[in-house]
Scaffold this motif. Structure first.
Motif, PDB file in Angstrom:
ATOM      1  N   PRO A  37     -15.191  41.100 -57.542  1.00  0.00           N
ATOM      2  CA  PRO A  37     -15.859  42.001 -56.586  1.00  0.00           C
ATOM      3  C   PRO A  37     -17.336  41.688 -56.370  1.00  0.00           C
ATOM      4  CG  PRO A  37     -14.464  43.243 -58.090  1.00  0.00           C
ATOM      5  CD  PRO A  37     -14.494  41.845 -58.616  1.00  0.00           C
ATOM      6  N   LYS A  38     -18.008  41.209 -57.426  1.00  0.00           N
ATOM      7  CA  LYS A  38     -19.444  40.921 -57.258  1.00  0.00           C
ATOM      8  C   LYS A  38     -19.672  39.724 -56.342  1.00  0.00           C
ATOM      9  CE  LYS A  38     -21.003  43.169 -61.493  1.00  0.00           C
ATOM     10  NZ  LYS A  38     -21.760  43.066 -62.751  1.00  0.00           N
ATOM     11  N   PHE A  39     -18.761  38.770 -56.368  1.00  0.00           N
ATOM     12  CA  PHE A  39     -18.829  37.680 -55.387  1.00  0.00           C
ATOM     13  C   PHE A  39     -18.793  38.258 -53.969  1.00  0.00           C
ATOM     14  CE2 PHE A  39     -17.772  33.120 -56.720  1.00  0.00           C
ATOM     15  CZ  PHE A  39     -18.570  33.198 -57.853  1.00  0.00           C
ATOM     16  N   GLY A  40     -17.878  39.200 -53.763  1.00  0.00           N
ATOM     17  CA  GLY A  40     -17.731  39.788 -52.438  1.00  0.00           C
ATOM     18  C   GLY A  40     -18.969  40.525 -51.996  1.00  0.00           C
ATOM     19  N   ARG A  41     -19.606  41.267 -52.929  1.00  0.00           N
ATOM     20  CA  ARG A  41     -20.819  42.002 -52.567  1.00  0.00           C
ATOM     21  C   ARG A  41     -21.962  41.052 -52.224  1.00  0.00           C
ATOM     22  NH1 ARG A  41     -18.886  45.713 -56.524  1.00  0.00           N
ATOM     23  NH2 ARG A  41     -20.167  44.859 -58.215  1.00  0.00           N
ATOM     24  N   LEU A  42     -22.108  39.967 -53.000  1.00  0.00           N
ATOM     25  CA  LEU A  42     -23.145  38.984 -52.684  1.00  0.00           C
ATOM     26  C   LEU A  42     -22.892  38.322 -51.327  1.00  0.00           C
ATOM     27  CD1 LEU A  42     -23.658  37.285 -56.159  1.00  0.00           C
ATOM     28  CD2 LEU A  42     -25.393  38.560 -54.871  1.00  0.00           C
ATOM     29  N   ALA A  43     -21.624  37.988 -51.075  1.00  0.00           N
ATOM     30  CA  ALA A  43     -21.284  37.335 -49.807  1.00  0.00           C
ATOM     31  C   ALA A  43     -21.598  38.235 -48.621  1.00  0.00           C
ATOM     32  CB  ALA A  43     -19.812  36.937 -49.798  1.00  0.00           C
ATOM     33  N   SER A  44     -21.495  39.552 -48.835  1.00  0.00           N
ATOM     34  CA  SER A  44     -21.777  40.483 -47.734  1.00  0.00           C
ATOM     35  C   SER A  44     -23.247  40.888 -47.668  1.00  0.00           C
ATOM     36  CB  SER A  44     -20.900  41.735 -47.870  1.00  0.00           C
ATOM     37  OG  SER A  44     -21.241  42.458 -49.046  1.00  0.00           O
ATOM     38  N   GLY A  45     -24.107  40.262 -48.551  1.00  0.00           N
ATOM     39  CA  GLY A  45     -25.538  40.499 -48.466  1.00  0.00           C
ATOM     40  C   GLY A  45     -26.062  41.603 -49.337  1.00  0.00           C
TER      41      GLY A  45
ATOM     42  N   THR B 146     -30.841  41.598 -61.968  1.00  0.00           N
ATOM     43  CA  THR B 146     -30.454  41.706 -60.558  1.00  0.00           C
ATOM     44  C   THR B 146     -30.392  40.325 -59.932  1.00  0.00           C
ATOM     45  OG1 THR B 146     -31.446  43.893 -60.331  1.00  0.00           O
ATOM     46  CG2 THR B 146     -31.071  42.652 -58.296  1.00  0.00           C
ATOM     47  N   VAL B 147     -29.288  40.072 -59.293  1.00  0.00           N
ATOM     48  CA  VAL B 147     -29.124  38.811 -58.551  1.00  0.00           C
ATOM     49  C   VAL B 147     -29.208  39.139 -57.070  1.00  0.00           C
ATOM     50  CG1 VAL B 147     -27.639  36.831 -58.078  1.00  0.00           C
ATOM     51  CG2 VAL B 147     -27.654  37.870 -60.360  1.00  0.00           C
ATOM     52  N   ASP B 148     -30.237  38.630 -56.424  1.00  0.00           N
ATOM     53  CA  ASP B 148     -30.453  38.886 -54.990  1.00  0.00           C
ATOM     54  C   ASP B 148     -29.573  37.949 -54.160  1.00  0.00           C
ATOM     55  OD1 ASP B 148     -32.486  40.402 -53.112  1.00  0.00           O
ATOM     56  OD2 ASP B 148     -32.192  38.360 -52.294  1.00  0.00           O
ATOM     57  N   PRO B 149     -29.024  38.426 -53.031  1.00  0.00           N
ATOM     58  CA  PRO B 149     -28.167  37.570 -52.198  1.00  0.00           C
ATOM     59  C   PRO B 149     -28.855  36.281 -51.747  1.00  0.00           C
ATOM     60  CG  PRO B 149     -27.985  39.847 -51.498  1.00  0.00           C
ATOM     61  CD  PRO B 149     -29.092  39.805 -52.501  1.00  0.00           C
ATOM     62  N   SER B 150     -30.171  36.364 -51.510  1.00  0.00           N
ATOM     63  CA  SER B 150     -30.872  35.166 -51.039  1.00  0.00           C
ATOM     64  C   SER B 150     -30.887  34.049 -52.077  1.00  0.00           C
ATOM     65  CB  SER B 150     -32.303  35.525 -50.644  1.00  0.00           C
ATOM     66  OG  SER B 150     -33.020  36.014 -51.772  1.00  0.00           O
ATOM     67  N   ALA B 151     -30.686  34.412 -53.346  1.00  0.00           N
ATOM     68  CA  ALA B 151     -30.735  33.400 -54.409  1.00  0.00           C
ATOM     69  C   ALA B 151     -29.448  32.590 -54.501  1.00  0.00           C
ATOM     70  CB  ALA B 151     -31.019  34.083 -55.747  1.00  0.00           C
ATOM     71  N   VAL B 152     -28.399  33.077 -53.873  1.00  0.00           N
ATOM     72  CA  VAL B 152     -27.117  32.375 -53.977  1.00  0.00           C
ATOM     73  C   VAL B 152     -26.636  31.934 -52.597  1.00  0.00           C
ATOM     74  CG1 VAL B 152     -26.405  33.450 -56.140  1.00  0.00           C
ATOM     75  CG2 VAL B 152     -25.923  34.601 -53.959  1.00  0.00           C
ATOM     76  N   ARG B 153     -27.568  31.673 -51.717  1.00  0.00           N
ATOM     77  CA  ARG B 153     -27.235  31.176 -50.381  1.00  0.00           C
ATOM     78  C   ARG B 153     -27.773  29.756 -50.229  1.00  0.00           C
ATOM     79  NH1 ARG B 153     -25.636  35.165 -46.845  1.00  0.00           N
ATOM     80  NH2 ARG B 153     -26.427  34.101 -44.998  1.00  0.00           N
ATOM     81  N   ARG B 154     -27.034  28.958 -49.493  1.00  0.00           N
ATOM     82  CA  ARG B 154     -27.432  27.572 -49.295  1.00  0.00           C
ATOM     83  C   ARG B 154     -27.216  27.209 -47.827  1.00  0.00           C
ATOM     84  NH1 ARG B 154     -27.462  23.566 -53.210  1.00  0.00           N
ATOM     85  NH2 ARG B 154     -25.978  24.730 -54.524  1.00  0.00           N
ATOM     86  N   GLU B 155     -28.098  26.401 -47.301  1.00  0.00           N
ATOM     87  CA  GLU B 155     -27.935  25.935 -45.913  1.00  0.00           C
ATOM     88  C   GLU B 155     -26.843  24.878 -45.856  1.00  0.00           C
ATOM     89  OE1 GLU B 155     -30.573  23.184 -43.433  1.00  0.00           O
ATOM     90  OE2 GLU B 155     -31.159  25.198 -42.724  1.00  0.00           O
ATOM     91  N   ARG B 156     -25.950  25.040 -44.878  1.00  0.00           N
ATOM     92  CA  ARG B 156     -24.889  24.065 -44.661  1.00  0.00           C
ATOM     93  C   ARG B 156     -25.047  23.453 -43.281  1.00  0.00           C
ATOM     94  NH1 ARG B 156     -19.819  27.784 -46.717  1.00  0.00           N
ATOM     95  NH2 ARG B 156     -20.312  27.763 -48.959  1.00  0.00           N
ATOM     96  N   GLU B 157     -24.590  22.249 -43.184  1.00  0.00           N
ATOM     97  CA  GLU B 157     -24.722  21.525 -41.914  1.00  0.00           C
ATOM     98  C   GLU B 157     -23.401  20.851 -41.570  1.00  0.00           C
ATOM     99  OE1 GLU B 157     -28.293  18.965 -40.985  1.00  0.00           O
ATOM    100  OE2 GLU B 157     -26.754  17.388 -41.157  1.00  0.00           O
ATOM    101  N   ARG B 158     -23.009  20.999 -40.289  1.00  0.00           N
ATOM    102  CA  ARG B 158     -21.817  20.281 -39.794  1.00  0.00           C
ATOM    103  C   ARG B 158     -22.227  19.479 -38.577  1.00  0.00           C
ATOM    104  NH1 ARG B 158     -16.323  23.293 -38.897  1.00  0.00           N
ATOM    105  NH2 ARG B 158     -15.748  21.085 -38.630  1.00  0.00           N
TER     106      ARG B 158
END
Length: 442
Positions: A408-416, A425-437
């Motif tokens: 569930p915590k993965f889901g909460r982080l994914a939703s911001g 406390t783990v902030d959502p911005s800390a587990v986001r990465r830029e992706r490129e296609r």
């Protein structure tokens, strides 16, 4: 000139005739050149219409057209009998099998597909409350009528045959045919289905294709083996002026005979999708891209010279990504800029080819696909021969490195939303990465 046949043996016909005479300022003349029962006697005329009365029932009036002064169209004002309730209906005449009710075996009067379609429109306009509007298959005589003709009927029993509102609606609908050409280039001959032909009525109502002679299931049974009835089928096609045929049901033997006579068998989908599209463009693109049955769909740019259109390929990866984001919007936008497109999944998914007025128009289609990417990615730009799409999104790997357990915590982080792990406390911005296609445009 419109010729109207009224039968004194048919009370509904007489009733409709009375309303016809009441609706316009007719001139009455006497024609002593033929018997009164054969269209002579008193004849009623308008500048472009002639009404004659006959003694026999309509279905026995072979050669009735010869009584008129060079008619372009002959309409039999008639009753309809059946357990169908109040009904205004129209049909062509002929016999696919034995001539049980007038005419000859395997013979047909000339159809009038365009005016037949028009009278159905007029019925819908004039029908009194409670009346249905429909069309019937080809099912009785007369057959020896050499001008385009049809029965226009008031039904379905004595209650309607004596109904002034119903009779007047039929009369008004007949007069609405003045000046309407009997034939139409886009005409189908029909085979199969019920007597009242709902599929063919739908085609006439919703497409620009008209229908000539029509053999219901029972008429095909009466006709017999298609291979032995080639002449009957050929006459039905010719007397319809048809360029295409629609076969309702699984009838491969019949389809082979029709195709062998040079009349292409098409589907209801084909009739619908080709509506409003020049037939030379249809033929070229079905040959070069795909048939309508295989997914060809026409766009908004069909007002072009068929010989000057270009078939272009769309970039596979970019198209797949755009379809995944907004398949309906992408298809609609590309069709708006194309003469035609290839599709899959019953015409709902844009495939890899499109037809445009000129090669340079491919660029507008590329922009549609790029635009779709902007509905998902944070930044989309073109660099050289490719499109680069970037997004910043939740990265499960970074979440694991931060000690976040999957669940569930993965889901909460994914939703911001922030989460707490071991008091931290783990902030959502800390587990986001830029992706490129990257999507090649070639």
């Amino acid at each position: 000139m419109l010729g109207i046949v009224v039968s004194r043996a048919d009370s509904a016909s007489v009733h409709v005739g009375e309303h016809l005479l009441d609706l316009a300022d007719w001139s009455a003349i006497e024609d002593g050149s033929r018997p009164d029962a054969e269209g002579g006697g008193t004849v009623y005329r308008l500048p472009d219409v002639e009404l004659r009365e006959f003694g026999a029932l309509h279905l026995d009036l072979d050669r009735a057209d010869e009584a008129f002064d060079d008619p372009d169209l002959l309409v039999f004002a008639s009753r309809h009998s059946g357990d169908t309730g109040p009904l205004l209906t129209a049909h062509h005449t002929g016999n696919f099998g034995p001539a049980t009710y007038g005419g000859r075996d395997g013979a047909f009067a000339r159809a009038c597909p365009n005016t037949h379609a028009r009278v159905l429109d007029a019925f819908r306009e004039h029908a009194p409350e409670g009346y249905e509007v429909g069309m019937e298959c080809t099912h009785h005589g007369p057959t020896a009528i050499d001008v385009p003709s049809m029965f226009v009927e008031l039904g379905s029993d004595e209650g309607q045959w004596t109904d002034p509102d119903g009779a007047r609606a039929v009369a008004r609908s007949i007069l609405d045919l003045r000046g309407v050409a009997p034939d139409r280039e886009r005409t189908l001959v029909g085979f199969g289905g019920g007597h009242y032909a709902p599929r063919f009525e739908r085609i006439v109502r919703k497409t620009d294709w008209a229908v000539g002679h029509l053999a219901a299931d029972w008429a095909l049974e009466a006709m017999g083996d298609p291979g032995e009835s080639r002449g009957v089928i050929r006459r039905a096609i010719e007397r319809s002026g048809a360029t295409r045929a629609l076969v309702d049901g699984d009838r491969p033997a019949l389809e082979r005979v029709v195709e062998g006579l040079g009349c292409r068998v098409v589907s209801e989908t084909w009739a619908r999708e080709t509506t409003g599209v020049p037939l030379d463009l249809v033929e070229r693109l079905e040959a070069e891209v795909a048939t309508v049955e295989a997914g060809l769909r026409f766009g908004d740019r069909t007002d072009v010279d068929a010989a000057e259109t270009e078939v272009v390929d769309l970039p596979d990866a970019l198209l797949a990504a755009a379809n995944g984001i907004d398949r309906e919007g992408v298809l609609a936008a590309v069709r708006a800029r194309s003469a035609a497109v290839a599709t899959e999944e019953g015409g709902t998914l844009l495939a890899g080819r499109a037809v445009v007025p000129a090669p340079a128009d491919r660029e507008a289609l590329i922009e549609v696909l790029i635009d779709a990417l902007r509905g998902k990615y944070d930044a989309v730009e073109r660099e050289g021969g490719e499109v680069i799409a970037r997004e910043t999104a939740f990265d499960p790997g970074l979440a694991r490195e931060a000690g976040v357990p999957e669940g569930p915590k993965f889901g909460r982080l994914a939703s911001g939303r922030a989460v707490t792990v071991d008091g931290e406390t783990v902030d959502p911005s800390a587990v986001r990465r830029e992706r490129e296609r990257r999507f090649p445009l070639a």
